[in-house]
Write an enzyme that holds these catalytic residues in place. Structure first.
Site, PDB file in Angstrom:
ATOM      1  N   GLN A 166      -9.811   9.301  -4.573  1.00  0.00           N
ATOM      2  CA  GLN A 166      -9.394  10.038  -3.374  1.00  0.00           C
ATOM      3  C   GLN A 166     -10.464  10.992  -2.848  1.00  0.00           C
ATOM      4  O   GLN A 166     -10.682  11.102  -1.658  1.00  0.00           O
ATOM      5  CB  GLN A 166      -8.110  10.830  -3.674  1.00  0.00           C
ATOM      6  N   GLU A 182     -10.662   5.249   7.748  1.00  0.00           N
ATOM      7  CA  GLU A 182      -9.399   5.906   8.151  1.00  0.00           C
ATOM      8  C   GLU A 182      -9.756   7.202   8.866  1.00  0.00           C
ATOM      9  O   GLU A 182      -9.644   8.305   8.330  1.00  0.00           O
ATOM     10  CB  GLU A 182      -8.501   6.184   6.932  1.00  0.00           C
ATOM     11  N   ASP A 232       2.476   3.481   2.898  1.00  0.00           N
ATOM     12  CA  ASP A 232       1.466   4.476   2.539  1.00  0.00           C
ATOM     13  C   ASP A 232       2.050   5.672   1.791  1.00  0.00           C
ATOM     14  O   ASP A 232       1.588   6.019   0.728  1.00  0.00           O
ATOM     15  CB  ASP A 232       0.708   4.956   3.792  1.00  0.00           C
ATOM     16  N   HIS A 248       0.835  -1.213   0.000  1.00  0.00           N
ATOM     17  CA  HIS A 248       0.000   0.000   0.000  1.00  0.00           C
ATOM     18  C   HIS A 248       0.864   1.255   0.000  1.00  0.00           C
ATOM     19  O   HIS A 248       1.392   1.663   1.026  1.00  0.00           O
ATOM     20  CB  HIS A 248      -0.912  -0.014   1.234  1.00  0.00           C
ATOM     21  N   HIS A 270       1.156   5.258  -2.267  1.00  0.00           N
ATOM     22  CA  HIS A 270       0.528   6.154  -3.251  1.00  0.00           C
ATOM     23  C   HIS A 270       1.650   6.751  -4.094  1.00  0.00           C
ATOM     24  O   HIS A 270       2.195   7.807  -3.759  1.00  0.00           O
ATOM     25  CB  HIS A 270      -0.246   7.265  -2.544  1.00  0.00           C
ATOM     26  N   HIS A 278      -9.803   2.039   1.014  1.00  0.00           N
ATOM     27  CA  HIS A 278      -9.397   2.863   2.166  1.00  0.00           C
ATOM     28  C   HIS A 278     -10.627   2.894   3.068  1.00  0.00           C
ATOM     29  O   HIS A 278     -11.633   3.522   2.729  1.00  0.00           O
ATOM     30  CB  HIS A 278      -9.049   4.286   1.725  1.00  0.00           C
TER      31      HIS A 278
END
Ligand code: 17E
Ligand code: FE2
Length: 419
Positions: A153, A214, A310, A56, A58, A211
């Site tokens: 996102q 979170e 992440d 994971h 980005h 996701h």
């Protein structure tokens, strides 16, 4: 090539690993004769294990921290706001995005990573980040396997045409469907968004990685929706819940009930200890929550959990150098997994557990017939690997050395005291 005197991770004894035409051809006890025509590397008892897995990250966000501005509060929500502003004011070319992603992949490669799952923002009408990462994925194939998650996102419904962009990204070639239910406007939209992610995954034959929750809101309960959908569709092993930090705030009665469903559903979990220790607890004064999911309890219930990074210097997280061993060290502290057994099995969190999450099946692991992809740590002890953060002596792929570390030598001089 033959790797002689190898200690296999988690096992006793010493072995010779024979590599032919890029594959592991034999693994035999070290005292048995080996062919003298091959190149031999004597590992002198150091640990060999399959490569590390970053489940994971980005890659479209890496190395953008501070542009156009820094995240002052350190919250997830300001991170999203900074990124949203950046999309409007910083005009990058596809090459710019590719260069940043490549830099990050090289950082991870140096730290023994050979498999990466990256999320890429699809709430952008140009889908330029996705185009860039699809090209990167092809270009790095010889040294890194990359899976791409289409990640909305700014929301599947909260962002204009978020659902259509997500579908477009899957048609373009993303491997996995993402989602961000806790960011949608309402609980109902969040539930609907999870259903949409699954509907698209089913339609296009993709995996799912959401996701999920979170946030430190104990009422954020989209994980149960993810698990229920996975269970009903029989897709559990293809499904991942990332972050799930709200679980650190759920009450025990609810969590008890939830765990039954999690177990039944067979879904995977990704915990991001460094990122979420940093992002969560920001609305607490004291006592301050750790803001991580229940890693220890999930593992104790035989539910698959792996660790990931992440971020590398993005609007959400200012640090990061690609090193997963550090993530393990931080994660063990944060989750109070510091018992002897937790420590000596901790590398599972960035190897086999990650492989399960990425649904890599038998292609991963040190078995005869598999590609000779492996790493060698500069230690002969699983315990010391964690305690001393051992370096990657070698990262080998298809029998070729990708990374070799020449350990630094520190000279110590203890003065003798004379009057
Ligand atoms: N986006 C998000 O929603 N959460 C994160 N932790 C990062 C990006 C890094
Ligand atoms: Fe993330």
């Amino acid at each position: 090539m033959i790797l002689k005197n190898a200690k296999l991770y988690g096992q006793k004894g010493l072995w010779s690993i024979e590599i032919k035409e890029g594959e592991i051809s034999r693994i035999i006890p070290a005292d048995q004769p080996i062919s003298i025509n091959d190149k031999v590397i004597d590992l002198t008892g150091k640990i060999v294990l399959p490569p590390f897995i970053e489940p994971h990250i980005h890659l479209d966000y890496v190395l953008t921290a501070g542009t156009p501005r820094w995240n002052q509060s350190g919250t997830l929500f300001e991170g999203i706001q900074c990124w949203s502003e950046r999309k409007l004011v910083v005009k990058e070319t596809k090459e710019d995005i590719k260069n940043r992603a490549l830099k990050a992949l090289k950082m991870q490669m140096k730290h023994g990573v050979q498999y990466v799952r990256t999320h890429v923002d699809t709430t952008d009408p140009s889908l330029l980040g996705l185009q860039a990462l699809l090209e990167v994925k092809e270009e790095v194939k010889s040294w890194m396997d990359v899976q791409i998650v289409a990640f909305p996102q700014e929301g599947i419904y909260a962002y204009p045409k978020g659902d259509e962009l997500l579908e477009e990204a899957l048609i373009m070639g993303a491997d996995v469907v993402g989602g961000i239910p806790h960011y949608e406007f309402t609980r109902e939209d969040g539930v609907q968004s999870v259903k949409k992610s699954f509907e698209l995954a089913y339609k296009y034959g993709k995996m799912v990685d959401i996701h999920c929750d979170e946030i430190d809101d104990e009422q954020s309960r989209f994980l149960e929706v993810v698990a229920a959908e996975a269970y009903k569709l029989g897709m559990g092993e293809l499904v991942t819940a990332s972050h799930t930090t709200a679980m650190g705030s759920y009450n025990d009665a609810y969590t008890y009930k939830l765990f039954k469903l999690l177990k039944q559903s067979n879904i995977n979990f990704v915990s991001l200890p460094k990122a979420n220790l940093h992002l969560q607890g920001r609305f607490d004064s004291y006592p301050k929550r750790r803001g991580l999911t229940r890693v220890k309890e999930l593992l104790q219930s035989d539910i698959n959990v792996c660790f990931g990074l992440d971020s590398i210097m993005d609007p959400w997280y200012p640090l990061g150098n690609g090193d997963l061993l550090r993530v393990v060290e931080v994660g063990l502290h944060a989750c109070q997994m510091t018992g002897y057994n937790d420590i000596v099995t901790a590398l599972n969190l960035i190897t086999v557990n990650g492989a399960k999450t990425l649904n890599m099946k038998e292609s991963y692991g040190l078995t005869v017939g598999n590609q000779a992809n492996l790493v060698v740590l500069d230690t002969d002890s699983e315990y010391e690997a964690i305690r001393c953060q051992s370096s990657i002596l070698y990262s080998i792929r298809n029998g070729e050395v990708l990374v070799e570390t020449i350990p630094a030598e520190v000279k110590v001089n203890i003065p003798t005291f004379t009057k």
